[in-house]
Design a protein around this motif. Structure first.
Motif, PDB file in Angstrom:
ATOM      1  N   LEU A 141       0.828  -1.198   0.000  1.00  0.00           N
ATOM      2  CA  LEU A 141       0.000   0.000   0.000  1.00  0.00           C
ATOM      3  C   LEU A 141       0.865   1.252   0.000  1.00  0.00           C
ATOM      4  O   LEU A 141       0.546   2.255  -0.614  1.00  0.00           O
ATOM      5  N   TYR A 167       0.511  -2.785   4.299  1.00  0.00           N
ATOM      6  CA  TYR A 167      -0.475  -3.730   3.791  1.00  0.00           C
ATOM      7  C   TYR A 167       0.027  -4.321   2.489  1.00  0.00           C
ATOM      8  O   TYR A 167       0.388  -3.596   1.559  1.00  0.00           O
ATOM      9  N   LYS A 169      -0.853  -5.951  -0.725  1.00  0.00           N
ATOM     10  CA  LYS A 169      -2.048  -6.051  -1.558  1.00  0.00           C
ATOM     11  C   LYS A 169      -2.167  -7.400  -2.254  1.00  0.00           C
ATOM     12  O   LYS A 169      -3.273  -7.820  -2.617  1.00  0.00           O
ATOM     13  N   SER A 172      -3.070  -9.797   0.811  1.00  0.00           N
ATOM     14  CA  SER A 172      -4.047  -9.215   1.730  1.00  0.00           C
ATOM     15  C   SER A 172      -3.603  -9.400   3.171  1.00  0.00           C
ATOM     16  O   SER A 172      -4.373  -9.800   4.051  1.00  0.00           O
ATOM     17  N   HIS A 216      -9.717 -11.699   1.283  1.00  0.00           N
ATOM     18  CA  HIS A 216      -9.098 -10.380   1.250  1.00  0.00           C
ATOM     19  C   HIS A 216      -9.851  -9.407   2.147  1.00  0.00           C
ATOM     20  O   HIS A 216     -11.076  -9.481   2.280  1.00  0.00           O
ATOM     21  N   LEU A 233      -9.477  -3.999  -2.910  1.00  0.00           N
ATOM     22  CA  LEU A 233      -8.206  -3.717  -3.569  1.00  0.00           C
ATOM     23  C   LEU A 233      -7.351  -4.976  -3.606  1.00  0.00           C
ATOM     24  O   LEU A 233      -6.966  -5.497  -2.561  1.00  0.00           O
ATOM     25  N   THR A 234      -7.096  -5.469  -4.798  1.00  0.00           N
ATOM     26  CA  THR A 234      -6.201  -6.609  -4.962  1.00  0.00           C
ATOM     27  C   THR A 234      -5.089  -6.219  -5.939  1.00  0.00           C
ATOM     28  O   THR A 234      -5.164  -5.179  -6.598  1.00  0.00           O
ATOM     29  N   CYS A 235      -4.088  -7.036  -5.996  1.00  0.00           N
ATOM     30  CA  CYS A 235      -2.926  -6.713  -6.822  1.00  0.00           C
ATOM     31  C   CYS A 235      -2.309  -8.012  -7.351  1.00  0.00           C
ATOM     32  O   CYS A 235      -2.215  -8.997  -6.614  1.00  0.00           O
ATOM     33  N   ASP A 259      -2.824  -3.042  -9.849  1.00  0.00           N
ATOM     34  CA  ASP A 259      -3.951  -3.035  -8.916  1.00  0.00           C
ATOM     35  C   ASP A 259      -5.257  -3.327  -9.646  1.00  0.00           C
ATOM     36  O   ASP A 259      -5.454  -2.934 -10.800  1.00  0.00           O
TER      37      ASP A 259
END
Length: 321
Positions: A141, A167, A169, A172, A216, A233-235, A259
């Motif tokens: 993050l 954090y 991403k 999670s 997540h 929000l995932t990556c 993202d």
């Protein structure tokens, strides 16, 4: 990396009933009138908490019959009765900080969990955050460690000014560190929500919302008695995929973290969760019952882009009407 529970400073809170709350705002200053940023403030009886911004300002919901407890390294804790007041200004005196267990902050945190003989896997930042000049984007993050606190599934607050957070991403994971070298990940089965604040004073609130994604955490953009608006929000890492036949080419010659965002609106009264897109038509469809209020909001905000900030402000607007 092993997942472990954050044994920082569990502060026992009442979790039996949901108390009536009021919103209290104010500032925290030292005795010379200088604003104090990143001060941790909590309700003395419940798991309501926040931190001050760069100007020492704060605003959060508390039980009107509780006390607000302010804590930060280098200053004595202050406990101020709310007494139904909506404005509380706090002045802190330099000294040794104490918490609910009466022990100084420097000794209140359990360090036994970091001993190698307990079998705890320790991952160093130098190993975990691999520097790759050719890598675009980030799995984290923030590229810098941040202040914050967490809430357990038993509604206990978990916080210590000795610790910094970030954090991940991709996984999670709520990451935490004391020395910015040894990094740990919080057990998702223990932490249901957390707040982290970057050095610019921006707040990021996360909650576990299984209905959105059981694996997540979801970011809370707006929260109130009518609506809660979430951003999932995932990556993911996209490997270099450059190709060419000498005439045309496609793809990138570098690895990149990308993202992905998905948005949801939870109607508190109907208990209905709906996905929503950052498009005017989608928002109006999901919030069809609020057509007049959305029209008034848009009139006030002009031609603002429909983005995270718009969705947050709209949620706050609807919750306050």
């Amino acid at each position: 990396m092993k997942r472990i529970f954050i044994y920082l400073l569990p502060i026992l809170m009442s979790a039996i009933t949901h108390a009536q709350t009021i919103t209290v705002s104010g500032t925290v200053n030292d005795q010379q009138g200088k604003p104090l940023p990143f001060v941790f403030l909590r309700d003395s009886q419940h798991s309501y908490a926040t931190m001050t911004d760069l100007l020492g300002s704060f605003s959060f919901k508390v039980d009107p019959a509780s006390k607000i407890v302010a804590s930060v390294t280098g200053f004595k804790d202050v406990a101020i009765p709310v007494n139904n007041k909506t404005t509380v200004n706090v002045v802190m005196e330099q000294g040794i900080a104490e918490h609910s267990n009466g022990k100084p902050l420097s000794t209140s945190t359990s360090t036994d969990i970091f001993k190698p003989d307990l079998g705890v896997a320790v991952t160093r930042v130098s190993d975990y955050v691999r520097v790759n000049e050719g890598l675009h984007g980030s799995r984290f993050l923030s590229e810098k460690w941040m202040r914050g606190f967490a809430i357990s599934y038993t509604d206990s607050l978990i916080q210590s000014s000795d610790y910094f957070f970030n954090y991940d991403k991709t996984m999670s994971d709520l990451l935490f560190t004391r020395d910015q070298r040894a990094v740990f990940a919080a057990d998702k089965q223990e932490v249901k929500a957390f707040t982290i604040v970057d050095e610019g004073g921006a707040f990021y609130d996360f909650e576990s919302v299984p209905a959105i994604d059981p694996k997540h955490y979801s970011m809370v953009l707006s929260s109130g008695d009518k609506y809660k608006i979430y951003r999932l929000l995932t990556c993911k890492l996209i490997k270099a995929n450059f190709t060419t036949n000498g005439i045309t080419s496609s793809g990138n010659n570098y690895d990149e973290y990308v993202d992905e965002n998905h948005y949801f609106i939870w109607n508190v009264k109907t208990k209905q969760l709906q996905p929503v897109e950052l498009k005017s038509k989608s928002i109006k469809t999901v919030l069809a019952a609020e057509a007049d209020k959305i029209k008034a909001f848009n009139k006030e905000h002009g031609d603002d882009d429909i983005n995270d900030a718009y969705l947050k402000d709209l949620g706050d607007y609807l919750n306050n009407k």
